[in-house]
Each structure stands twice: as C-alpha cells, then as structure tokens.
Scaffold this motif. Sequence first.
Motif, short mmCIF file in Angstrom:
data_model
loop_
_atom_site.label_atom_id
_atom_site.label_comp_id
_atom_site.label_asym_id
_atom_site.label_seq_id
_atom_site.Cartn_x
_atom_site.Cartn_y
_atom_site.Cartn_z
N GLY A 131 0.59 -1.37 -0.43
CA GLY A 131 -0.08 0.15 0.29
C GLY A 131 0.46 0.92 0.22
O GLY A 131 2.02 1.35 -0.19
N ALA A 132 0.25 2.20 0.65
CA ALA A 132 0.76 3.72 0.25
C ALA A 132 2.07 3.63 1.43
O ALA A 132 1.95 2.64 2.72
CB ALA A 132 -0.05 4.57 0.14
N SER A 133 3.18 4.80 1.23
CA SER A 133 3.65 5.27 2.01
C SER A 133 3.80 5.89 3.27
O SER A 133 4.13 6.15 4.04
CB SER A 133 5.27 5.26 1.06
OG SER A 133 5.13 6.12 0.89
N ASP A 134 2.48 6.75 3.04
CA ASP A 134 2.16 7.72 4.08
C ASP A 134 0.98 7.29 3.94
O ASP A 134 0.05 7.04 3.78
CB ASP A 134 2.55 8.91 3.09
CG ASP A 134 1.53 9.15 2.18
OD1 ASP A 134 1.18 8.77 1.47
OD2 ASP A 134 2.19 10.10 1.66
N GLY A 135 0.47 8.15 5.06
CA GLY A 135 -1.36 8.30 5.83
C GLY A 135 -1.12 7.24 7.07
O GLY A 135 -0.33 6.91 7.97
N VAL A 136 -1.52 6.70 7.71
CA VAL A 136 -2.25 5.32 8.23
C VAL A 136 -1.55 4.24 8.40
O VAL A 136 -1.89 3.74 6.71
CB VAL A 136 -3.23 5.18 8.72
CG1 VAL A 136 -3.53 4.62 9.83
CG2 VAL A 136 -3.98 6.81 9.26
N LEU A 137 -0.84 4.09 8.88
CA LEU A 137 0.36 2.74 8.26
C LEU A 137 0.52 2.14 9.90
O LEU A 137 0.35 2.08 10.44
CB LEU A 137 1.71 3.21 8.12
CG LEU A 137 1.44 4.30 7.10
CD1 LEU A 137 3.58 5.04 7.40
CD2 LEU A 137 1.60 3.62 6.08
N VAL A 138 0.55 0.64 8.99
CA VAL A 138 -0.49 -0.28 10.60
C VAL A 138 1.33 -1.09 10.36
O VAL A 138 2.04 -1.89 8.95
CB VAL A 138 -1.07 -0.95 9.96
CG1 VAL A 138 -1.56 -2.16 11.12
CG2 VAL A 138 -2.64 -0.69 9.68
N ALA A 139 2.12 -1.58 11.13
CA ALA A 139 3.33 -2.34 11.47
C ALA A 139 2.47 -3.86 10.62
O ALA A 139 1.87 -4.11 11.45
CB ALA A 139 3.72 -1.98 13.00
#
Lengths: 884, 229
Positions: A131-139
């Motif tokens: 997915g994206a590399s910014d915004g809301v990111l989940v480990a």
Amino acid sequence: MNIGKWIKGIFKQRSGRMAGVIAGVALTVSLLSSIGSFVAYSGATMTARTVRDNPTDWQVQLVPGTDVQKVQDAIAKTTAYTALEKVGYADVQGFQAETGGTIQTTGAGKVLGISTAFEKKFPGQIRGLVGASDGVLVAQQTAANLHVVPGDTVSIMRTGLSPVTVKVDGVVDLPNADSLFQGIGLPSNAAPQAPPDNILLMPEQQWHELFDGQATVRPDSVRMQLHVRIDRSLPADPNAAYIYVQRLANNLEAKISGSGIVGDNIAAKLSTVREDALYAKVLFLFLGLPGAILAALLVIFITGSGREHRKKGQALLRMYGASSAQIIRIQSVEGIIAGLGGSILGIGISIAVNNLTIPNGMSTASLTPAWTVFSALVGLVLATAAVLYPVWRDLRGRPALTFKNTRIYSKPVWQQIYLDLILLAVSAFEFWRTASTGYQVVLAPEGVAAISVNYEAFIAPFCLWAGGVLFALRIFDAVLRKGKNAVSGIIRPIAKRLSVIVSASLSREKRFVTGGIVLVALAVSFAVSTSIFNTTYNMQAGVDAELTNGSDVTVTGIVPFENGDSRIGKVKSLPGTSGIQLMQHRFAYVGNDLQDIYGIDPGHIGDATTISDAYFGNHNAAQTLKTLENYRDGVLVSEETVRDFQLQMGDTINLRLQDARDHQYHIVPFRFVGIVREFPTAPKDSFLVANAGYIAEKTGNSASEIMLVRTSGNPAELAAEVAKALGTADVRVSDIGSAQKLINSSLTSVDLHGLTSIELAFAVLLLAGSVGLVLALGLAERKRNFAILKTVGANGKQIDAFIWSEVLIMFFGGSISGILLGTGIAQMLVKVLTGVFDPPPEFLAVPWGYLALLAVAAVLSAVIASYMVKSISKRPVVEELRNL
Amino acid sequence: MSAEYYMDKPDCFIKVENAVRTYNQGGIRVEALKSASCRVLPHDRIAVVGPSGSGKSSLLHIMGGLDKPTTGSVSWPLLGGPESLRPGRLGFVSQTRSLVSSLNVLENIALPLLLLDHDYEEAKNTAEDLLRIMGLMDIANKQPDELSGGQLQRAAVARALSTRPKVILADEPTGQLDHTTADHLLGVLFEHIRDTDTALVIATHDRDVARRMDKKWKMQYGILEVEAV
C-alpha cells in the motif's frame, strides 16, 4: 676510525648478512605497520558504517509542557544537526478490526505521529511493504494480528477517550523498532524493553487531532520526542567516537535539564562496535604479534650468526687500542644502517602487500602515520639492539684476541628450572580454568565508558606458545646431545657411511641447529595457527550469515506460500537452485510472552540450510531433529524459556497460536522435546521450533511464510533471479552476502579479509624467510668447514651429505614441531575468542590449499638456500683456504 | 742433477710443467707463481724453501690439485686424475687451521677414511693409532677450537697420514711448533713412510727441517729453482 670506511667494509665483507638483517627488520616493520594500520582502518570503517547505518542518533524525550523551541535551540548549540523531527507517541489500550465477518482485537499498543518528511529525513526507520507509504500505516505484525490490508478500517482504543476509527493506507516494517520504542531514561542496568506488538503510524496533524485530548486526560500516556541526526564528524576510532557522542549527549542533557532526556542511539550502537574494535585489536595481538616477534627473532638469529667474525673484528680493534665505547659506536653504525634500510624497505613492502592483498580495501593512504612511525622506530631499535647486545656482551667477556675456547656443557637456566614444563602446565591450567567458566576477552561493564581487554585470557595461548617452543628446544637439544645414534640412523639414507660423523657434527652445532629448528617451528606454527584460525573464522562468518539470513537465499512471502504454490515451482526451476524448504514463521504465546515459532519439516530442513550441532542444547543436530520428527507435537524451546518455566523434557506446554479460521489465539498442546539455541532466521532471544504439519493442523493454516533456497552457484545471482521470477510486490528476497553486510552485532560481521590476507601473506614470507635465511646463513658460516672437507678430499655428494642432513633435521624437526604447536594454538585461539563466534565452530577448518602453498614455499626456500650454500662450497678451495 | 733430469723421469707422482699462477686482487694482477717446473718421484723427501710470499703455498696447492695453474700444466702420472688424489693417494697439510670445527680430533683424523667409504670402527681404530703415535690421545675428544696451534698442526699431519698416501704435501707443518715437538713430528712422519715409496714435500722456513730432507727446492719471487741435494 673512519666511519665511512667501516660502512664500506660492512657492505663489502658482510653484504649477505647485512641483507639478511635488513630483510628481517623489513619483515618486522611491514608486519607491524600493515596490521596496525589495518586495525586502525577497520576501526574507522566500523565507526563510519555504524554511523551511516544508524537512522536516528538521538531521541530526546520531552517533559510534558516543555517549550519545544528552547530544546531545539539547545540541540542546535550542542551539535550542528543535519535532521530534526518531532514524533508523537501515544499509548493506546489496543486496536480492533472487523474483517471477514470476525472481529480481531489486540492488546495494548502505540500510535506514532510523524511528519511527512520523517521517512525522508530518517531513511531506514520505516520500510513500506504493502500500500501507500504515507497516511495511516500499520506495522506488519499488527496487520497480521488484525488481519487488515490497505483500505480496511481499524479502531483505536484510546486511553481515557472513546475509540476512533481510521482507514489503513499501508502496511510497513519497522526495522529499528527496538530503538524507536526504547525506554528512555531507564537505569543503564535495566533490561532492554521489547518493542510493542501493536503499532500504528499516522501523520502528525491527524495524530494531534486524535491524541491532544488524550494528553489532557491522561498526560502520562502521551509523549513527544525530538528525533535528531547529529553532526557526524566523529573520531575514527570507535571507542573515541563512543566517548565523544556520549559526552555530547551528556552536554545536551545538562543544557535541557528538567525539559527532556536523551535516548542516545548512536552511543548504544558505537558501544557494541567499540567492543568489536577491541576484539579486532585482540586478534591483532593474538595473530599478528607472534609474527612480529618471529621476525625480530630472525633478526637476532641473523646477527648472532656472524658473531665469530664480529668477535675477531672486535679483538683486532682492541689490539689497535679502540676503547669499548669506540667499538660500540663503530658497531652501532651497522645496526643503524640495517634499521634504517629495513624500515624503509618494510614500509615499501607494507604498501605493496596492502595493495596486492586488498585491492578494493586499503590503499597506500591507509598506512596510518602513527603506525608507520612506530613500526619504523621498532625496526631501528631492533636492528641496533640485535647488533649491539652481543657486542656489549662480548666486550664484558674475554678481552683479547683468542681462538682457544673451553667447552663445558651446562644446561641453560630455563632447562634447569623446567620453565618449559611449568609454562605448559600453566597454559593447561589456565585453559581449563577459563574454558570451564567461559572466556570473556573484552570486558564492557554496564554504565562504564571505558572497556578493557581481559588480558588473563592471553595467558593460556601465550604459555602454550612459549612453553611449546622451549619444550621443542629441550627435546631437540637432548636428541642431538644424547641421541647421536638415532640421528645417525635417520640421516643414514643421505649420509651413508658418513652418518656417524655428520650426526656428531650436528650434535656439536646443536646450538645453531636447535635455534634453526625453533625458528622454523615458530614460522610454521605462526602460519598454521593463523591460517587455521582465519579459515575457521571465515567459515563461521558464513555460518553466522546463513543463520541470520536463513539460507543462501531466503524468500519471505508477504503473501505466504501455500502447498502447490506456483511460485515454489518457479524458484525450483531456476538454474543454480539445489534445494528448497518452506518454513512457517508464526507467533505463539508462552504464558504472556509472545515468541516467534518456526514450523519445519525436520527430516528435510537440512536440504536448504545448514543445521549446526551448536544450535541445540545437546550439541547434536541430527538427534534433535530426529526426535522432533518422531514426536508430531514436539517443540524445541529456548534455554531461557526452559529456565523461566521450569520445564522438564517430555512436559506438555500449552501455547496459544492464532487460528486461521477465527483469527483468535487458541491453546495448542505441545510436548517439550529439546532445547534450541539458534535457528536460521530466528531472533537471538527466545523462540520455538515445531513440526510444520502439526502447526498447520492445529491452526488450520498450512501456508509457510519463509522459503529457504540453497544454491550450488552464486547466492547474489540466484537472489536476483528469484526476485525477477517472483516480482517484489509480495515477496522479499535476501541473499547471504547482503545478510553478512547487515550483521553488526558480532565481530564476524567485520570484514577481516584484509587482515587475513596480510597475515597469510606474511606467514608465507616469514616461513620462506626463516627457512631460507636460517639455513643459508647457518650453512654459510660453515663454508670454512666445507673448504676443509674439500681439502681432505670430500666430493660433492659427501659435502651434500653434511648440507642436506642439516637441512632435513632443521626443516622436518621445525615443521613437525610447528604443525603440532600451530594446531594447538589455533584450537586454543578459537576457544579463547569464543566471543567472536556466533555460533561457536564445531571443528577447526583446515585450509589444505594454503598449507600446501606454505609447504611448497618452505621446501622451495630450503632448496634454494641449500643450493646457495652448495654454490658457496663449490668455490675454488684455495680461495677459501686463503681466507681461513 | 738438473731440472731437465727430473722432467725426463717418466714414473713420477707429480709432474709440473711451466706452471704460472696469477690472481686478480682488487683489480691488480698478482703473479704468485711465475715459473715452476718439477717432478715428485717415489721416495722423494723434498723441502721447498723460500721467503714468505715467494709462492711456496701456491706451488703446493697446484701440486695437490687444490688449484690450477693459469698457464702451464700439472699431472699425476702414477696417481691418476685430480679427482682421484684425495682422499687416499695424496695427503695435504695446510698451514692454516684446517680441522673441521664441528668434529673432534679423532673424527677429523678418521674423516679421510670415512670419505673413502671405510667402516666407522675401522677408521676410528686407525685414527686412534695415529693419535697414539703423535702423542695426542689426551686430546682425541677435544674440538679444534679447544686446541693450541701446535696441537692443531700435529692433528692435521695425523689426518694426512691416515690413508697412507703416496704423496704428502705439507705447508709449514712445524711453523707453530717448538724445536723438540717439530723434531718429533718429523720423526713420526719419516717413520710412517719409511718402508714405503711415499714422497714427502714440505714447504718450510725452518732450516733444520730442510736439512733433514733429501732435496731442497728454492722459491724466490715466484720462480722455482729445482736442485738435487
């Protein structure tokens, strides 16, 4: 006395010996300067690499309510930082997600608020997976626990506030989670904090919107940190760099006292590296110094071989009225010339050897001025002392010219007091004592800036070295003195009827012969111990890298590999693939402790990776894997877990594993069947190994997260082929070589190739030099005897009997002693430097090819020396008689 | 008798014809032997006399096959080629310290026999006999650097006698001996070769020694004058 004439005379009359002394000094100087410079260079490389690979140097945790700008200003005054970002940390009660009709809930976690520039300013902290590399990111692990993918929603259960829902934009890996979530301000002796299992990252602004309120109701659950990359103009030496950054951090803490605490990541990293650097110095001491000592002994031997000529010269000088001081002054010229000549030549050799052996590493510039000057000084002092000491000793003895000696044999003092046996006993005792309690060569007490070497660890190998050499000296002295018949029998095939008098001659020359044997033994033992140690070291570096990477090539599936997965077939069909094994990598709760669990096929795991005996508690890989195979519900457990949970072999352990059908953790009973210490790809701390089939059955998920691939060719090339075949969207491919570069927790990560090359090159030079010079000079001393033998009527073959008998006794006596001693020392070095190896080697790796090269070099130099002497003995006998 | 007389004798041990020996010493040509023609016959007792540096040693070296003449020739009609002279048929006593330093006196004396492939015990017995005759038994087990100059010379003579050679060439064998010891040494030498056809050539300064020889050859400025006594 005209010094100029004296110098001219030295070069005219003693050119051979002078060349030998210069060569010996050159070897000493070049060995010292090369290895010293290499150690300095590798230290600087280690510092540079550590600094380069460290994403965040400082994490300054601010006290709530602190003026951030003031702290920022203080940081600016302390260091000309190159990056600074604010990062918010919020503790949450957990996360929840609803996917596939089920609800997944996690335990407590953390939410980080980062700016959009964070990833750019601190590369390496966040690695995008899906997915994206910014915004809301989940480990990654959180995403697995919640079973979410980009586009899903996650509820954040805030502390003291109502839950909020966010949409997931991407899944990321946090390679430096340990330092990112470190406990700042904890006592230095506190146990390291494990990073949280559940992590979510979001943009700074969104984080403030969601957590500023939480900061008001539960200020203890929200913190702000400043992440800083300091000015990286650090001292080259890891220890000096560590002390520098630590003091810099102390300075900042003093400036911001009461406003914040510094988490000093760079100092923590350098702390490990300085230990490794000290290990490198220890290696230098263990491996390089014996070579330098040997070269120095060679110089002393060469100068000593001209003693009779010098004594006559001195006696004549005294007859002409020269005082002792004048004689010493005159003789010192010889030492100074040899010292200067040897030093210049030695530095030249260092440059050549470094350029030859380390084409992509060190260059001429890497010879550090400090080591170069130090080595040159050692060379000068060595040459002068080697020449002047016997002169001074002789001047204290008989005053006038005399040819008549009285021979009374008396045992040397060390033989009378059995120093050799005492040293060997001390070595054995120290080895037993320290080996039984575990060697700790480098001492780095917690909370203390200085680290030190435990020099006691040197006692055993040093005593073995010194005691072994003296013992060999005693044995050969006794054999030559009392075992003339035995020696005569040994040399009979060469000397025939002359064997009795050749044996007698060897006995009378035993001081020289045993000296030669010892030098050859030292040279051989240096070469053997160095090469065996280095080969074992390199082998273990490979094992270490394989242990970290898993196999030659490791493929980690973001989308796991199912049985019959077409990707497996693709990899299998690649040229160079010689073995494939799938391995599950899941997580299991042991009590409240979440541990990695690996599901394997015990019968075939060895097809794709090395399973070493050292990995298991019983030191028997085959037996442990067989036991695991026999018990379907068997599990291998780490020692720590066995201790913490008081486990007995055969005990049932109830682990909690996530079931694929409801995504909940359920109890699965296992049987404890063995202890595991290390395992390919496994972390250094606690983990579990079980049968993949059993895990699949109990969790309803037969997929494997890891594919281990063994190659018969180049791992890097196969890794590239695998990446090309599978794409990089849903797999991560790594090879053993890249893993080797990434390892930075042990010395085996340090590229000691250069040091190895230098040592091995010098070992060949020293061996060839020792054998050649010792034989050539020693036999040249006997040219008078050869001339007399010819006068009496000895033919070439009969003179050869004298030459070859001596050569063989010295060569084989020295070689056999050296091989035994070298192997013993290598064994001891490997034990002493256990800390270097992870895991420790199961056996010594013997570099047969290199040893064959050594043997060829030694034999060649012996043959060349013998032919040189033979050419001397072929000179017209009258010429020699006139010089008698 | 003239030099020609000697040259015409066919059955000689050593035959030197117009021998010249020059050396190159630091770029300077030195003529050690300018002209020498001579023969050594069986039973000869020859003293080569002359001042130091006159070429006596050079002549003996050439006669002993230790050196080759620059021009002229040397041959050994009754002894064979130069390779078959030593050890055995020709014994050479050097004026310098000529014992092998790593062997004791007994071994040094036994050495020529061992080089001739004799059994060690046999060589040792012969060496012991010679030591006894020379009065050197007490130094049998000493090494050369423990001996005086005189002891060394006597041991060197004993070694030269060990193979019962046909020719003994001795360069100043009594140079370091007192009169009595020198006399004894010569006595032993003569006694040893008394009933043989062995020839003895001694280079010497000592007139007493020269007087005891049958023939006297004079060396002066590198030129050999051969005369019958």
